[in-house]
Design an enzyme around this catalytic site. Sequence first.
Site, mmCIF file in Angstrom:
data_model
loop_
_atom_site.group_PDB
_atom_site.id
_atom_site.type_symbol
_atom_site.label_atom_id
_atom_site.label_comp_id
_atom_site.label_asym_id
_atom_site.label_seq_id
_atom_site.Cartn_x
_atom_site.Cartn_y
_atom_site.Cartn_z
ATOM 1 N N GLU A 42 33.391 65.045 -29.792
ATOM 2 C CA GLU A 42 33.052 65.352 -28.394
ATOM 3 C C GLU A 42 32.191 66.618 -28.301
ATOM 4 O OE1 GLU A 42 36.030 64.692 -29.666
ATOM 5 O OE2 GLU A 42 37.399 63.813 -28.204
ATOM 6 N N LYS A 46 36.409 74.982 -34.287
ATOM 7 C CA LYS A 46 36.918 75.507 -35.551
ATOM 8 C C LYS A 46 36.335 74.711 -36.719
ATOM 9 C CE LYS A 46 41.185 76.250 -38.098
ATOM 10 N NZ LYS A 46 42.646 76.186 -38.095
ATOM 11 N N GLY A 86 43.925 76.093 -33.962
ATOM 12 C CA GLY A 86 43.055 75.872 -32.808
ATOM 13 C C GLY A 86 43.710 76.291 -31.491
ATOM 14 N N ARG A 87 44.954 75.888 -31.292
ATOM 15 C CA ARG A 87 45.607 76.178 -30.006
ATOM 16 C C ARG A 87 46.141 77.611 -29.931
ATOM 17 N NH1 ARG A 87 47.861 72.237 -32.974
ATOM 18 N NH2 ARG A 87 49.944 72.551 -33.858
ATOM 19 N N LYS A 97 41.120 59.271 -33.696
ATOM 20 C CA LYS A 97 39.751 59.768 -33.930
ATOM 21 C C LYS A 97 39.021 58.841 -34.895
ATOM 22 C CE LYS A 97 40.698 64.754 -33.643
ATOM 23 N NZ LYS A 97 40.695 66.009 -34.383
ATOM 24 N N GLU A 135 51.279 69.708 -28.653
ATOM 25 C CA GLU A 135 50.607 69.488 -29.935
ATOM 26 C C GLU A 135 51.376 70.216 -31.047
ATOM 27 O OE1 GLU A 135 46.403 70.824 -31.113
ATOM 28 O OE2 GLU A 135 46.038 68.757 -30.538
ATOM 29 N N HIS A 169 53.814 69.438 -2.361
ATOM 30 C CA HIS A 169 53.392 68.333 -1.509
ATOM 31 C C HIS A 169 52.994 67.126 -2.351
ATOM 32 C CE1 HIS A 169 53.528 71.002 1.978
ATOM 33 N NE2 HIS A 169 53.184 71.929 1.095
HETATM 34 O O1 F6P Z 1 42.206 66.848 -31.871
HETATM 35 C C1 F6P Z 1 43.009 67.961 -31.828
HETATM 36 C C2 F6P Z 1 42.291 69.194 -32.275
HETATM 37 O O2 F6P Z 1 42.199 69.199 -33.652
HETATM 38 C C3 F6P Z 1 42.996 70.424 -31.744
HETATM 39 O O3 F6P Z 1 44.037 70.821 -32.531
HETATM 40 C C4 F6P Z 1 41.870 71.385 -31.641
HETATM 41 O O4 F6P Z 1 42.183 72.475 -30.816
HETATM 42 C C5 F6P Z 1 40.783 70.507 -31.090
HETATM 43 O O5 F6P Z 1 40.967 69.276 -31.751
HETATM 44 C C6 F6P Z 1 39.377 70.994 -31.285
HETATM 45 O O6 F6P Z 1 39.079 71.205 -32.628
HETATM 46 P P1 F6P Z 1 37.821 72.034 -33.090
HETATM 47 O O7 F6P Z 1 37.972 73.423 -32.597
HETATM 48 O O8 F6P Z 1 37.809 71.944 -34.570
HETATM 49 O O9 F6P Z 1 36.608 71.383 -32.474
#
Ligand code: F6P
Length: 525
Positions: free
Chosen positions: A210, A204, A264-265, A491, A350, A381
């Site tokens: 990452e 987003k 995002g979620r 972060k 979250e 299990h």
């Molecule tokens: O670190 C949490 C977050 O901001 C989430 O809310 C989000 O889904 C994820 O990182 C990834 O964010 P992006 O889609 O901006 O890479």
Amino acid sequence: MSVTKTPAWQALADHAAAARGRGFDTLFAADAARVTACRISVDGLRLAYAFQNVDAQTVGLLTALAAQQKVADWRAHMFAGGRINATENRAVLHTALRQRGDAPVLVDGVDIIPEMRAVQKRMAAFVDDVRSGQWRGATGKPMRHIVNIGIGGSDLGPRMAALALRPFVTGVDVHFVANVDAFDLNNVLDKIDAAQTLFVVASKTFTTQETLLNARSARQWLVEKLGEGAVKKHFVAVSVNAGEVEKFGIHADNMFPMWGWVGGRYSLWSAVGLSLALAIGNAHFRALLDGAAAMDDHFRTAPLEANMPVMMAMLGIWNRNFLGMPALAVLPYCERLRELPRYLQQLEMESNGKSVTRAGAPVQCDTTPALFGECGTVGQHSFHQWLHQGTTPVAADFIGVARDDLGKPEHHRALMSNMAAQMAALAFGQKRPAAPHDNYPGGRASSLILVDDLTPRALGMLLALYEHKVFVQGVVWDINSFDQPGVELGKRLAKGLESGSLAEGSGMEKTVLAGFYDAFLSGTA
Ligand code: F6P
């Protein structure tokens, strides 16, 4: 005023004092029709809550709390595009992404539907092009592998749905890379052929460390194999941030936009679902959205006491706040739903892992429980011992699929009988005073969520059910379910350490962190 001081909350607290001691034997004995009375059905999806420690009075009091907290008003406000994510000053409109008609939805007086439809149309055309083989890679070959690079909400939804809907996946293999640990990316690169691979970089913000690192390494891998000119045919992006996408080197034609009003979620329904749509095709992706829209309709119109997401939310509040359960186990008795607990972990924890109210005051009650889970029967299990005899009772959501299409009916019978047996064992226990280690206390609450068949439509309904459950709980707790400030400090600290310029921190933690890193970790790269 804190919700805990309100009449509806106080009435539930009084009621809970008596309810805590009652067993399921008493509840079932008191009402011969309990199993049928305690259920809500919506279009092939059923919620059965006979194994929750509730009676008609409890349900009445829980409904009164939802009404008192103005769930209906907040719901209307959300659907209408109100800026209910106040800390980020954003509307919350994932529901608009799946609405069936083109009824206007206004944000700041502007109808968002036409632009949204245009993006959906572009996305559908692209999906058709790739799946039909019209879209060719740099060497002229059609795409065989789709690699989604994203994390959190830009990964968990499509990843979970691609497995849940595996029988609907045709023509391509879909892979997911989320972790910055290079093993994740290498593991996928080892399996694919660059000439037939399409990378979907989903972020987003397009600033997530990452994702960008993984995307850069994937790009370099592709360029080494096919040359710089290949990027245009092998990389697309999903983001709100056109500037960063272009800086990264993905052409504007290859970018599918999303908007600030999609969290995002909550973004599976947007272009973040592109990798899933590429895997299952447009018709099935549309059916997923339709299922979610059917749940939206139910959520908007059903009275509170017969409203499935409201009931699930209020049962969760009952267990968390009045019966003191700190966790929720999500137990799908369906291997295809293996990724669902991880997806719901982000959705619930979250969203509602907060400790200040909308007004910024400390909340006076516990908010979301810890959510964890595993597929049945595998979890039986492993941690089910703790569910049955641990010192801390927790609640469970059992999720079952009624119809089996896998050609091995004896497996399905075993699966379903195990699921029902677990619910009964948790609820009723087994009293063995003479053999204490063999004593099962019982009294452990669970719900059953049953879908007739795990189709795209049913999955859409199930996910929207949990989304709205989370929304209702946030309203009752008076918290903002749509921001996530708690993830930012870590972060920033990590970025500071990595770049060698720790700007964050007031003093002590900066010194300690840098010292700790130097002492243990800096030489490990
Ligand atoms: O670190 C949490 C977050 O901001 C989430 O809310 C989000 O889904 C994820 O990182 C990834 O964010 P992006 O889609 O901006 O890479």
